[in-house]
Design a protein around this motif. Sequence first.
Motif, mmCIF file in Angstrom:
data_model
loop_
_atom_site.group_PDB
_atom_site.id
_atom_site.type_symbol
_atom_site.label_atom_id
_atom_site.label_comp_id
_atom_site.label_asym_id
_atom_site.label_seq_id
_atom_site.Cartn_x
_atom_site.Cartn_y
_atom_site.Cartn_z
ATOM 1 N N ALA A 284 0.841 -1.333 -0.064
ATOM 2 C CA ALA A 284 0.032 -0.050 -0.032
ATOM 3 C C ALA A 284 0.767 1.191 0.016
ATOM 4 C CB ALA A 284 -0.982 0.027 1.217
ATOM 5 N N ILE A 285 1.913 1.397 0.800
ATOM 6 C CA ILE A 285 2.688 2.464 0.767
ATOM 7 C C ILE A 285 3.499 2.614 -0.420
ATOM 8 C CG2 ILE A 285 5.059 3.290 1.805
ATOM 9 C CD1 ILE A 285 4.188 1.923 4.530
ATOM 10 N N LEU A 286 3.786 1.656 -1.229
ATOM 11 C CA LEU A 286 4.570 1.674 -2.676
ATOM 12 C C LEU A 286 3.509 2.196 -3.466
ATOM 13 C CD1 LEU A 286 6.538 -1.552 -2.726
ATOM 14 C CD2 LEU A 286 7.332 0.749 -2.628
ATOM 15 N N ASP A 287 2.034 1.854 -3.486
ATOM 16 C CA ASP A 287 0.888 2.201 -4.136
ATOM 17 C C ASP A 287 0.993 3.830 -4.021
ATOM 18 O OD1 ASP A 287 0.188 -0.289 -4.857
ATOM 19 O OD2 ASP A 287 -1.386 -0.313 -3.481
ATOM 20 N N PHE A 288 1.212 4.246 -2.979
ATOM 21 C CA PHE A 288 1.110 5.944 -3.050
ATOM 22 C C PHE A 288 2.546 6.595 -3.198
ATOM 23 C CE2 PHE A 288 -2.481 4.673 -0.182
ATOM 24 C CZ PHE A 288 -3.195 5.669 -0.589
ATOM 25 N N CYS A 289 3.462 5.825 -3.223
ATOM 26 C CA CYS A 289 4.709 6.376 -3.899
ATOM 27 C C CYS A 289 4.730 6.548 -5.332
ATOM 28 C CB CYS A 289 5.839 5.229 -3.536
ATOM 29 S SG CYS A 289 6.587 5.307 -1.873
#
Length: 449
Positions: A174-179
Motif C-alpha cells: 500500500a505504501i508503494l502504491d502511494f509512492c
Amino acid sequence: MPFLDVKRTKGHIFADLGREVVGYPKITATGNAGDIVTIKLGEELNPDGTVRFDMRCNCRYDEEWILADGISTLSQYDYKAFRYMELDFPQTVSITEMGVTVRHYPCAEKAIYTTDNEDLKKILRLCADTVKYGAQEVFVDCPTREKGQYMGDVSVAARAHATLTQDTSFMKKAILDFCHSRFISEGLMAVSTSAYMQEIADYSLQFPAQICWVYAMDEDVEFLKEVHPYAEAVYEYFLRYVDETGLLNGVDEKWNLVDWPVNLRDGYDFPLTTPIGKGRHNVINAFWCGFIDSLDELRGYLSLAPTGRAKVTKDAFRASFYSEETGLYCDSEEKTHSAVHSNLLPLLFDIGTEDAALCERIVNLIEEKGLRSMGVYMAYFTLAALMKNGRRDLAEKLATDRDAWLLMLSEGATTTFEAWGKDQKTNCSLFHPWATAPLIVFADNTRIY
C-alpha cells in the motif's frame, strides 16, 4: 459460505448469512430461456423485514439474472458487501443451489490481546472481522461505495491488518502504491491504484509515520531506502506552504480534512472550505509537527541528519494556538474555540507535553468530550495519545463507552461502521475498516503510532 437462515415461499427466497461478508452470490437455477430471477442484496433490513437493497451507503444491489434454458449458474465479476439476500422468480424456475463465494486477502490472526474486559473483547472481534473481510486487492475505504484505497485508511486499516497478522507485506504494498502517485503530485495523492483524483493534506502528512511504523515491525532497511525519497519529496512539497513562523499556512492545493463526517469535528472553528480559508489552523499544523518528527526518525534509521525543524515548529505551534486564558490549544490563531481535535494531536505528537499540567488538562478534555465528539478515524489518534501517555485505563473506558463501538454492535454491526451510529452520516457505510483502531492500540508489544 452457506446461508444460516433461509425462508422459502412460492417464488421467493429470503436468506441471511448471519454476518456481513465480501464476495459474490453463488446461485444455480433451473428454468426456461428468458426467465428472470431478481436478486436483491443488502447490509440491513427494512422495517418490514425485507432486504434494504437501496442501501444507505448509496449502493443499489438490485439485479436481474436472465436464465438460459435448463441449468444456469450465476457467475459475477464485481464483488459486493452484504449479509442478506432475497430472490424473486417465476413458477417455471427452481433454485437448486445457493451460497456465497467469500473473498479477502489472507488473514492469519497472530496478535495477542490481554484483557479481561468482555466488552473490549467483543469490540476487538468486530474489528478483526472487519479487517479480514475489508482487505481485498487493496485496503478498501469500504467494499461497497468506495473501493479505492485512501492513504488515511493505511494509517488505520493497514496498521490494524499488520498488527493482527504480524505481516507487513500488504501494508508495504500500500505504501508503494502511494509512492507511485508521485508523478501526479510530489505531495502524493489521497487515493492510489484508482482513477479518482483526490488530495488530502492530513493524509500526506502521515506518510513518514506509516513508513516508520512498518520498519519498527520488520526492520526491513531495504524497503526503508526504497521509500525514503518519496517521504523527502512530500517534505519538499509542504515546505512551499511554510511561512516565517515555520508553520503551514494556506495549504490550498489539498483538502484539509480535520475529521469526517463534518458533524463530528467538535465545532472546529476554521473555514475548511475548498480552497482552505486564510491563515493557519491547528490540526494541519499538528500533523506537520508529527510529520517532522517521523521524517527525522526515518532519517535517523538511515544515518542521515535531521531536518532541524522539530523544536522551532513546535514552539511556533504553541505560540500560535495555545490559550493562556483557557490552558488549552485552540483551533485557529483567533483562539475562539478549542475542539478536542486541536488538543489530542498535540498530546500525541509531544507538543508542549513537558508541561504536566497541560497534559492533564488535555486528558480531562478528552475524557469529558469522549469519542462521540469525533469521527471513528480520529478515534485512532485519540486512543494512541492516551496509550502513549500511560492512560490505558481511560483509553479502554472510552473505547467501551456506549456511544462508540458498542453503539455499532447495538445496531447490529458485524463490521465497523463509517460513523459511530447509522444515522450520524447520511450515506453511512456499514463496512468501513478505518474504524478498527482498537486492534492497534490494545495489542501487546506493538507500536501504537
